[in-house]
Structure formats: C-alpha cells, structure tokens
Design a protein around this motif. Structure first.
Motif, mmCIF file in Angstrom:
data_model
loop_
_atom_site.group_PDB
_atom_site.id
_atom_site.type_symbol
_atom_site.label_atom_id
_atom_site.label_comp_id
_atom_site.label_asym_id
_atom_site.label_seq_id
_atom_site.Cartn_x
_atom_site.Cartn_y
_atom_site.Cartn_z
ATOM 1 N N THR A 242 0.373 -1.572 0.233
ATOM 2 C CA THR A 242 0.191 -0.429 -0.110
ATOM 3 C C THR A 242 0.725 1.359 -0.019
ATOM 4 O O THR A 242 1.660 1.095 0.547
ATOM 5 N N THR A 243 0.516 2.055 -1.147
ATOM 6 C CA THR A 243 1.163 3.161 -1.203
ATOM 7 C C THR A 243 0.723 4.278 -1.160
ATOM 8 O O THR A 243 -0.672 4.558 -1.740
ATOM 9 N N SER A 244 1.050 5.525 0.015
ATOM 10 C CA SER A 244 -0.027 6.295 -0.042
ATOM 11 C C SER A 244 0.802 7.704 0.640
ATOM 12 O O SER A 244 2.619 7.809 1.073
ATOM 13 N N ALA A 322 3.493 8.230 -6.816
ATOM 14 C CA ALA A 322 3.927 7.174 -6.451
ATOM 15 C C ALA A 322 3.791 5.842 -6.601
ATOM 16 O O ALA A 322 2.722 5.185 -5.983
ATOM 17 N N LYS A 323 4.471 5.211 -7.103
ATOM 18 C CA LYS A 323 4.846 3.525 -6.872
ATOM 19 C C LYS A 323 6.038 2.762 -6.523
ATOM 20 O O LYS A 323 7.239 3.369 -6.460
ATOM 21 N N ALA A 324 5.638 1.878 -5.557
ATOM 22 C CA ALA A 324 6.376 1.519 -4.400
ATOM 23 C C ALA A 324 6.461 -0.160 -5.337
ATOM 24 O O ALA A 324 5.212 -0.943 -6.256
ATOM 25 N N THR A 333 7.103 -10.490 -9.208
ATOM 26 C CA THR A 333 6.752 -8.804 -8.653
ATOM 27 C C THR A 333 5.629 -8.306 -8.338
ATOM 28 O O THR A 333 4.354 -8.938 -8.692
ATOM 29 N N ILE A 334 5.694 -7.535 -7.382
ATOM 30 C CA ILE A 334 4.950 -6.319 -6.266
ATOM 31 C C ILE A 334 4.538 -5.627 -6.868
ATOM 32 O O ILE A 334 5.560 -4.355 -6.681
ATOM 33 N N THR A 335 3.615 -5.083 -7.289
ATOM 34 C CA THR A 335 4.267 -3.219 -7.892
ATOM 35 C C THR A 335 2.815 -2.785 -7.209
ATOM 36 O O THR A 335 1.106 -3.286 -7.286
ATOM 37 N N LYS A 336 2.937 -1.255 -6.462
ATOM 38 C CA LYS A 336 1.690 -0.734 -6.201
ATOM 39 C C LYS A 336 1.552 0.595 -6.238
ATOM 40 O O LYS A 336 2.476 1.333 -6.016
ATOM 41 N N PHE A 337 0.309 1.201 -7.363
ATOM 42 C CA PHE A 337 0.607 2.602 -7.649
ATOM 43 C C PHE A 337 0.025 3.398 -6.086
ATOM 44 O O PHE A 337 -0.644 3.124 -5.717
ATOM 45 N N GLY A 338 0.815 3.745 -5.301
ATOM 46 C CA GLY A 338 -0.548 4.886 -4.514
ATOM 47 C C GLY A 338 -1.622 6.075 -5.457
ATOM 48 O O GLY A 338 -1.730 5.752 -6.267
ATOM 49 N N ASN A 339 -1.807 6.660 -4.647
ATOM 50 C CA ASN A 339 -2.759 7.657 -4.709
ATOM 51 C C ASN A 339 -2.149 8.859 -5.755
ATOM 52 O O ASN A 339 -0.859 8.929 -4.996
ATOM 53 N N ALA A 340 -3.231 9.296 -6.262
ATOM 54 C CA ALA A 340 -2.569 11.003 -7.292
ATOM 55 C C ALA A 340 -2.732 12.059 -6.274
ATOM 56 O O ALA A 340 -3.934 11.931 -5.030
ATOM 57 N N VAL A 341 -1.313 12.683 -5.915
ATOM 58 C CA VAL A 341 -1.948 13.869 -5.359
ATOM 59 C C VAL A 341 -1.726 14.883 -5.887
ATOM 60 O O VAL A 341 -0.415 14.774 -6.802
ATOM 61 N N THR A 342 -2.444 15.757 -6.235
ATOM 62 C CA THR A 342 -2.561 17.190 -7.133
ATOM 63 C C THR A 342 -2.609 18.089 -6.535
ATOM 64 O O THR A 342 -3.490 17.702 -5.531
ATOM 65 N N VAL A 343 -1.671 18.900 -6.814
ATOM 66 C CA VAL A 343 -1.259 20.376 -6.181
ATOM 67 C C VAL A 343 -2.561 21.200 -7.724
ATOM 68 O O VAL A 343 -1.543 21.222 -8.285
ATOM 69 N N ASN A 344 -3.111 22.363 -7.037
ATOM 70 C CA ASN A 344 -3.939 22.974 -8.015
ATOM 71 C C ASN A 344 -3.007 24.310 -8.379
ATOM 72 O O ASN A 344 -2.379 24.778 -7.153
ATOM 73 N N ALA A 345 -2.584 25.103 -9.479
ATOM 74 C CA ALA A 345 -2.506 26.141 -9.760
ATOM 75 C C ALA A 345 -3.952 27.042 -9.509
ATOM 76 O O ALA A 345 -4.700 26.771 -9.556
#
Length: 653
Positions: A242-244, A322-324, A333-345
């Motif tokens: 789990t990637t956060s 992020a990807k772990a 192979t175990i691959t897990k993408f984390g949540n998308a973190v968005t910072v707005n302009a």
C-alpha cells in the motif's frame, strides 16, 4: 487384489432308510445369506410309517414361520409337505451361520404320544466386515495466522456385520473434541469433530493437507483398518503493498516553487516482501530504503519533491503518483501505485462581454437594429479561439483578434432584423456569449447580460356583424348572422372567439389566431322566438375577444345590427275570432306611440271604443268585451300617428 477368500457351504444330513413310526425331513432352498431381511425357505416333509393314522400333528422349528401346521390327521403310509420361512437378523449375520431343526408331535389312535425330530440344516452367512473414513473441512481457504480450520471425520459401516472399538490411529496434527471409541451397526455412521490452527508455515506453504486413519474390530476381534481421503484447504496468499502520498502544499502560482511530498509504503499483505523500492515520474526521491525484507504490517517513509515549471502553471495542476515495487518469497514482482496527489495552480481565466445598440425601441417589422459587441480578456492567462455567439444577432464578421492576451479587447459589429415574432413578443432580447479555451483546452465562457429592446405593440381587432335578412315575420323564422374579424393591429392575436353583446347568439365555431392583416369570420343562425315577435325587433352586436402572445387580453365590439318584425296593416287581429262576448285585440307597432281602437257595425255605427293607449314598440295585446252587441260582423279600426288599420270581427252571441 490377491486376497484369499474362503466360504463354507450349508450342512445336509441324509437319514438311513429305516422305517419309523413318524419321521420328519427338513431341507433348505438357499445355500447362504448375506444381509438382514433376507429369507431362508425350508421344506419339511412328514412321513407316517405306521399302519394306522396319526392325528393332531404339530410341527415346530425355532425362529421360523411354518405354513400348514398343525395337521389334523395323517393316514398310514402317507406323507405331508410343509413350508417354513426364516428372516435373517443382524445377529444371524454377526454369528456367521444358522442351524435349524424341525420337531413333530402327534397322537396315536390309542391316545399315546408320538414325536420325532428332523435332521439339522446349517446355512452359513456371507459376512463382510468393512467401513469407510472420510474427512471434510468447513472452510475452503485461510489467509491469516491463528485462524482455525474445522474438520469433520465421518465413519460409515459399509459392511453387513457390526463393528466395535472404532478409533483414530493417525490424527495428522488434528485436535479432536471427543476421543471415545465408536461402535457401528451395518449402514450406521458417526461423525467426529476436529480442528487445526493455522501457522505462518502454513501460509508460506500455500495450503494445509490433512488425512486420518481409523481402526475397528469385527466380531471375533478381527482388526480392520480404514484410511481417509486427503482434504486440502488453500491458503489465500496476498502479497500486497500500500502506497500513500501526501503533501503540505495547497497551491502554487510561480515557476520554481518547491512542492514537497511524504510517501508511506506498507506491507498490507500476509507474506514478506523483499527489495522494496519507491519511484515517482513527477517527483525526485530524496531518500531510499535499504534492500531488506518488509514483513507483513511493516511500513517505511521516503521524502520527495517537485520544482514547479511553466507548463505546470499552464496545465493548472501538478499530479504526483508514487509507485512501490518489490518481490514476494516466490520471486513474483509486486507493484502498487499510490494515490494521486494533486496540487492546483491558482489560475484566473475570465472574459468580459459588452454590447450596445443604436435603437432603444422598435416600431415595425423589418426594422434593422445595429449592435457593437466587444470581448475582453479580464483574467491572468492567455485565451485562444475566442468567439462571440448570440442566437438573435447576425455578426457582420468574425472577431479580428481571436487569441487574446490578458487585458486585450476585440470588437465586432452585428445587426438584427425585426420579425413578426419580435413584435408579438414585445421585445428583442440579445445575450451575447463569449467562449474561448485556455492553454489546457479548458472552456472559458462568459454568458454576458441580456440587452432588451422594447417594441411598440398596437393590438387591435376590427369586428363587423351582418345578417342574411332585414326583417322577420313569424316565430321560428331563421336569421343568419355573420361576424367578420380582421386583425388591424401590429401584433398576432390568439385565442380569438366571438360572443354576442346581447347574449342572443351562440357562435360554436371560433377563429383562433390572426396575424396582422389577416381576416376570418364565424356564422350562426338564430331562430325567431315569441319574445322576438313581442319585442318587434332583434338587436345585437358581435364582440371579438382575443389576447396577444404576451397574454394581454382585449375585446372589440362590432356595429349594432337590428332585424325588425315585418309589419303590414300593423298586423291587426284578434283572438278568438269569431267570439261570443270577449276577445283580445293584437297589433304590432314599429315604435312606441299612442293608439286608439274603435268598433263599428256594418251600418257604420260606432258600437265600442277603447280610449287612447300608450303602447310600446312591437306586439301589443288589448282585451275587449262586446257588452250588448248583437250577433254579426263588425269592423275594428286602429288609429296610430295619423294612420289607420281595419280588421273585421265576427260576434256569435
């Protein structure tokens, strides 16, 4: 296979042919038995070797039912054959054989008893000592240490003899709730409950496989062994990461700003993961984790950062994901993408629209109204493909500048030609909308404001009423009326219907809608009534009622139409005629006035006079009594405004 099988037949006894007083022979039809409920059939033969008859012969045999006993009498030298049936019991199967003897007893004529026993008939049972053992699990899978798998061991006596002292000899790590031995009759079953607690090794192995062995004793203490099936419960292995990711940044507005991230990686599965690494295509990882094993439930955190570029401002946001990645103990192979973190302009994309016209009011269809339209980029980002749209206006040309930098303006002219629909609505409403796109093709729109130009409306209907005749004579005559309605205003009139000002006429067909200049008509027929006769005329006027499309209601009255009663000789008459003493004089007047009535006999002598009367327009009724007039013809005269009318009357008294 290869097991030696042996069996013993029944015993058959053959008696020597020695005459006796009374003899009995017993023979079975079956040679063996194998299950409870089977029947053995016996034939019992009785012989009387005496020279005299034997009476009251009774035949018995243990555990069998005899048909034909007792026998009342058996003559000398005669024989009798009886049938006997024995039903196999579980005890017979357990014993392995049955032996049967028939006994016969009777009376000689002198009263003495006679008795004899048959040969012994032995039949052997076909015994089958066996049982089955089956193990089953309530659960089909497990996914955690400490979970309990519940098992059931079912024992079934599949042979035909009873079994005792059934015990489990191979438990294979199972814990049983009840360890007492079991005894089973043929066909009977018993269940034993057991359990097993999952270990980490079981999860690693991927499954738990269990089987058991059981032993029992048949009659005679013969041991029997039964092995169960194997039951497999699968481990639900879940190698998972789990990637956060999180950031303290809320927004950005300038190139070069640094956005910092914290990335948390957790082994959220149930197996160990090795060589765990973290990457992010839109951030730089500042610290890394050593190449070690990450146990289930363990976590680690890395830091990352991103420097804002101009394209980040143009796109309006920065997205980090992020990807772990690591390996389970089997090398997968175990691959897990984390949540998308968005910072707005912080962007400001905005358009401002202005519209002006040369005419605040329009008066007629076909007028041309001219407009000046302008659009301004009032935001802080560049806008592209700027357009102006207005469903009412016709643009003279496209905008001369379609890509606007902040603060820039582009202007275009437009016009609108007044239509009948505009006049009916009473206004022209234009709403110029500006549309553009930012750098990310995101639509930017300003709906503008309504620009209203008022129309001068003149709703008007002209109504004309006419009739098919000018006069009527009798009740029931038909008078046809026609009402013509014309829209003499400058707006469309709708819901037009015609009524009668005097509420005499009923117009069933109505007009509906008239555009300016259009004409339509309705007709109706009126049937002359007694009231019309008495009134002397029918006076009415059509009324056209209608509304504008803006629900403004109006009524327009036509000319007044008069249809008069036809009057000849003032329609002078009387009823009844002839009459004896009284009659009613009837006459019609074209208008209100004074009337005098006189009655003369045939010699011209006046015999009666009705003083001057003030009579109304239309039909008038005056009663008259003859007094002492004699039977005969009389002359009635009416005097009105210098004119007179004459009518003869007949008196019958």
């Amino acid at each position: 296979l290869g097991e030696k099988i042996s069996a013993l037949s029944n015993e058959l006894t053959i008696l020597s042919n020695i005459p006796e007083h009374l003899s009995v022979t017993m023979v079975s039809e079956e040679t063996a038995y194998a299950k409870v409920g089977e029947t053995i059939s016996y034939q019992i033969t009785i012989n009387n070797h005496e020279t005299t008859a034997i009476s009251n012969i009774n035949i018995t045999t243990a555990d069998a039912i005899i048909t034909g006993s007792p026998i009342a009498s058996l003559a000398a030298g005669k024989s009798a054959v009886l049938k006997a049936i024995r039903t196999i019991s579980q005890a017979d199967l357990n014993n392995g054989l049955i032996s049967q003897i028939a006994t016969v007893a009777g009376k000689y004529p002198d009263g003495n008893d006679c008795k004899a026993e048959s040969n012994q008939v032995t039949i052997y049972g076909l015994s089958r000592a066996q049982f089955s053992t089956r193990i089953s699990a309530a659960e089909i899978s497990f996914d955690g240490v400490g979970q309990v798998i519940n098992y059931t061991v079912d024992l079934v006596n599949t042979g035909n003899i009873s079994l005792s002292d059934i015990n489990l000899t191979g438990e294979n790590g199972l814990t049983f709730n009840d360890r007492s031995s079991v005894s089973l009759a043929p066909g009977r079953s018993a269940s034993l409950a057991a359990s097993y607690t999952i270990t980490a090794g079981d999860l690693d192995a991927g499954s738990v496989v269990k089987s058991v062995a059981a032993s029992a004793y048949a009659p005679g203490k013969k041991p029997i062994i039964s092995l169960s099936n194997e039951i497999t419960v699968i481990a639900m292995q879940d190698p998972e990461l789990t990637t956060s990711a999180s950031t303290p940044a809320i927004s950005y507005r300038a190139v070069g700003e640094i956005i910092k991230y914290n990335i948390l990686v957790t082994n959220s599965g149930n197996v160990s993961i090795i060589s765990t690494a973290v990457t992010d295509p839109n951030a730089v990882i500042i610290n890394t984790r050593p190449n070690t094993i990450l146990l289930p439930g363990e976590s680690f955190t890395v830091a990352a950062e991103h420097a804002v570029t101009q394209s980040d401002i143009d796109s309006g946001r920065v997205v980090a994901m992020a990807k772990a990645e690591g390996f389970d103990l089997k090398g997968n192979t175990i691959t897990k993408f984390g949540n998308a973190v968005t910072v707005n302009a912080i962007q400001s994309a905005e358009l401002t629209v202005a519209a002006a016209t040369d005419k605040p009011v329009f008066k007629s269809v076909g007028e041309i109204i001219h407009y000046n339209l302008s659009v301004t980029n009032s935001g802080n980002v560049s806008l592209f493909a700027v357009k102006l749209k207005d469903p009412v206006l016709v643009m003279d040309a496209v905008l001369p500048v379609v890509n606007l930098l902040p603060g820039k303006t582009s202007t275009v002219t437009a016009f609108h030609k007044i239509t009948q629909a505009d006049m009916d609505a009473g206004e022209v409403v234009s709403r110029t909308v500006a549309v553009a796109s930012d750098m990310n093709s995101k639509k930017v729109e300003n709906p503008g404001r309504n620009l209203v130009i008022t129309g001068e409306q003149h709703p008007e209907l002209t109504t004309t009423t006419s009739t098919s005749v000018a006069e009527y004579k009798n009740e029931g005559d038909h008078v046809e009326y026609t009402v013509v309605v014309k829209n003499t205003g400058n707006v469309t009139m709708r819901d037009i219907y015609v009524t009668d000002a005097k509420e005499i006429l009923n117009f069933k067909n109505q007009i509906g809608t008239l555009a300016p200049g259009e004409t339509d008509s309705v007709k109706t027929v009126h049937k002359v009534t007694v009231e019309n006769i008495n009134a002397g005329k029918i006076v009415t006027a059509g009324i056209a009622n209608g509304s504008t499309l803006t629900t403004r209601k109006s009524a327009y009255m036509s000319n007044e139409v008069i249809v008069r009663l036809t009057i000849e000789n003032y329609n002078l008459g009387n009823y009844p005629n002839p009459f004896a003493f009284e009659t009613t004089i009837v006459f019609d007047l074209p208008e209100k006035g004074d009337v005098m009535l006189k009655v003369f006999d045939m010699t011209g002598r006046e015999v009666g006079q009705i003083d001057k009367l003030d009579c109304h327009e239309g039909r008038n009724f005056v009663p008259w009594r003859t007094l002492n007039s004699q039977k005969g013809i009389y002359v009635l005269k009416l005097y009105y405004k210098g004119n007179q009318a004459v009518k003869t009357m007949l008196v019958t008294n």
